[in-house]
Motif scaffolding. Structure first.
Motif, short mmCIF file in Angstrom:
data_model
loop_
_atom_site.label_atom_id
_atom_site.label_comp_id
_atom_site.label_asym_id
_atom_site.label_seq_id
_atom_site.Cartn_x
_atom_site.Cartn_y
_atom_site.Cartn_z
N VAL A 59 0.84 -1.19 0.00
CA VAL A 59 0.00 0.00 0.00
C VAL A 59 0.88 1.25 0.00
O VAL A 59 0.71 2.15 -0.82
CB VAL A 59 -0.95 0.01 1.21
CG1 VAL A 59 -1.77 1.30 1.24
CG2 VAL A 59 -1.87 -1.21 1.19
N ALA A 60 1.86 1.27 0.90
CA ALA A 60 2.73 2.44 1.02
C ALA A 60 3.50 2.68 -0.27
O ALA A 60 3.61 3.82 -0.74
CB ALA A 60 3.70 2.25 2.19
N ASP A 61 4.01 1.63 -0.89
CA ASP A 61 4.75 1.79 -2.15
C ASP A 61 3.86 2.40 -3.24
O ASP A 61 4.30 3.26 -4.00
CB ASP A 61 5.30 0.44 -2.63
CG ASP A 61 6.46 -0.06 -1.78
OD1 ASP A 61 6.79 -1.25 -1.87
OD2 ASP A 61 7.00 0.76 -1.00
N ASP A 62 2.61 1.95 -3.28
CA ASP A 62 1.69 2.48 -4.29
C ASP A 62 1.42 3.96 -4.05
O ASP A 62 1.51 4.79 -4.96
CB ASP A 62 0.37 1.67 -4.25
CG ASP A 62 -0.45 1.84 -5.53
OD1 ASP A 62 -1.26 0.95 -5.82
OD2 ASP A 62 -0.25 2.86 -6.22
N LEU A 64 3.28 6.13 -2.37
CA LEU A 64 4.48 6.95 -2.56
C LEU A 64 4.88 7.02 -4.03
O LEU A 64 5.47 8.01 -4.48
CB LEU A 64 5.62 6.42 -1.69
CG LEU A 64 5.35 6.56 -0.18
CD1 LEU A 64 6.46 5.89 0.63
CD2 LEU A 64 5.20 8.04 0.21
N ASP A 65 4.50 5.99 -4.80
CA ASP A 65 4.74 6.04 -6.25
C ASP A 65 3.92 7.19 -6.86
O ASP A 65 4.42 7.99 -7.66
CB ASP A 65 4.35 4.70 -6.87
CG ASP A 65 4.50 4.70 -8.39
OD1 ASP A 65 3.48 4.52 -9.08
OD2 ASP A 65 5.63 4.97 -8.88
N VAL A 66 2.65 7.29 -6.44
CA VAL A 66 1.81 8.37 -6.93
C VAL A 66 2.35 9.72 -6.46
O VAL A 66 2.48 10.67 -7.24
CB VAL A 66 0.35 8.19 -6.48
CG1 VAL A 66 -0.50 9.41 -6.85
CG2 VAL A 66 -0.25 6.91 -7.09
N ALA A 67 2.73 9.80 -5.19
CA ALA A 67 3.24 11.07 -4.64
C ALA A 67 4.46 11.54 -5.44
O ALA A 67 4.60 12.73 -5.74
CB ALA A 67 3.61 10.89 -3.17
N ALA A 99 -0.58 1.53 11.64
CA ALA A 99 0.56 0.76 11.08
C ALA A 99 0.90 1.26 9.68
O ALA A 99 2.08 1.37 9.32
CB ALA A 99 0.20 -0.72 11.04
N LEU A 100 -0.13 1.62 8.90
CA LEU A 100 0.13 2.17 7.56
C LEU A 100 0.83 3.52 7.67
O LEU A 100 1.79 3.80 6.94
CB LEU A 100 -1.19 2.33 6.78
CG LEU A 100 -1.07 2.99 5.40
CD1 LEU A 100 -0.12 2.24 4.49
CD2 LEU A 100 -2.46 3.12 4.77
N TYR A 101 0.41 4.33 8.63
CA TYR A 101 1.05 5.64 8.85
C TYR A 101 2.53 5.46 9.16
O TYR A 101 3.40 6.11 8.57
CB TYR A 101 0.33 6.35 9.99
CG TYR A 101 0.94 7.66 10.44
CD1 TYR A 101 1.42 7.81 11.74
CD2 TYR A 101 1.03 8.75 9.58
CE1 TYR A 101 1.97 9.01 12.15
CE2 TYR A 101 1.57 9.95 10.00
CZ TYR A 101 2.04 10.08 11.29
OH TYR A 101 2.59 11.27 11.71
N GLU A 102 2.84 4.54 10.05
CA GLU A 102 4.25 4.28 10.42
C GLU A 102 5.03 3.73 9.22
O GLU A 102 6.18 4.12 8.99
CB GLU A 102 4.32 3.29 11.58
CG GLU A 102 3.76 3.82 12.89
CD GLU A 102 4.42 5.13 13.35
OE1 GLU A 102 3.71 5.99 13.91
OE2 GLU A 102 5.64 5.30 13.12
N THR A 103 4.39 2.88 8.43
CA THR A 103 5.06 2.32 7.24
C THR A 103 5.36 3.43 6.23
O THR A 103 6.46 3.52 5.68
CB THR A 103 4.18 1.23 6.60
OG1 THR A 103 3.87 0.24 7.57
CG2 THR A 103 4.90 0.59 5.40
N LEU A 104 4.38 4.31 6.02
CA LEU A 104 4.59 5.44 5.11
C LEU A 104 5.72 6.33 5.61
O LEU A 104 6.62 6.69 4.84
CB LEU A 104 3.29 6.25 4.98
CG LEU A 104 2.21 5.71 4.06
CD1 LEU A 104 0.89 6.41 4.34
CD2 LEU A 104 2.62 5.86 2.60
N LYS A 105 5.71 6.67 6.88
CA LYS A 105 6.76 7.54 7.44
C LYS A 105 8.13 6.90 7.28
O LYS A 105 9.12 7.57 6.99
CB LYS A 105 6.49 7.85 8.91
CG LYS A 105 5.40 8.87 9.14
CD LYS A 105 5.48 9.46 10.54
CE LYS A 105 5.40 8.42 11.61
NZ LYS A 105 5.45 8.99 12.98
#
Ligand SMILES: NCC(=O)N[C@H]1[C@@H](O)[C@H](n2cnc3c(N)ncnc32)O[C@@H]1CO
Length: 147
Positions: A59-62, A64-67, A99-105
């Motif tokens: 999810v995070a990779d997707d 951040l790819d868009v970002a 957990a998604l927030y921490e993964t993104l950070k």
């Protein structure tokens, strides 16, 4: 998990009322927030989602790819219970969202902000309107590895 990704010239929110029995405790910094040139990620956690690193990293990779593609200066994670009829219950949803927030950070080279869970919120968003400024994603945990 269902995502609506909006690349915004500006985004701001302010907490209003409790929306679930046990909303996330509010700190001063969570009561309101704003960002410019930000990728707002309206996120609905679904009943079959989990907090496995492999799922959250996909999810995070997707995101951040868009970002990166839209050259956003930040990512804004926004809990949003309106993108799926198959909602995860609040205790599971808040666990996965945090957990998604921490993964993104952990993965992002730009700031990652979030809005609090379990609250009704007023928000203003100014979508930039370019071809990648409105995207949606449905990401589900992978089935168990093939035998
Ligand atoms: N409009 C603002 C709002 O939606 N507020 C939502 C979310 O903050 C949160 N929430 C509850 N369940 C979920 C879920 N499965 N996924 C994401 N957020 C959830 O609880 C509020 C009421 O549903």
């Amino acid at each position: 998990m269902r995502l609506l990704l909006i690349h915004a010239r500006s985004f701001s929110f302010e907490v209003r009322d409790k929306a679930v029995e046990n909303p996330e405790p509010l700190t001063e910094e969570l009561k309101r927030g704003s960002a410019d040139n930000t990728l707002v990620v309206f996120t609905t956690v679904e009943e079959n989602d989990n907090d496995s690193p492999s799922f959250l990293e996909r999810v995070a990779d997707d995101v951040l790819d868009v970002a990166g593609k839209v050259k956003a200066s930040s990512v804004f994670l926004y809990p949003y219970a309106h993108l799926s009829p198959n909602l995860a219950p609040p205790p599971k949803a808040i666990t996965i969202l945090n957990a998604l927030y921490e993964t993104l950070k952990g993965k992002a080279s730009i700031p990652v902000y979030r809005a609090p869970f379990g609250w009704y919120k007023a928000f203003n968003i100014s979508c930039l309107g370019h071809p990648l400024s409105e995207l949606s994603r449905t990401i589900t945990p992978q089935e168990s590895a093939p035998q």
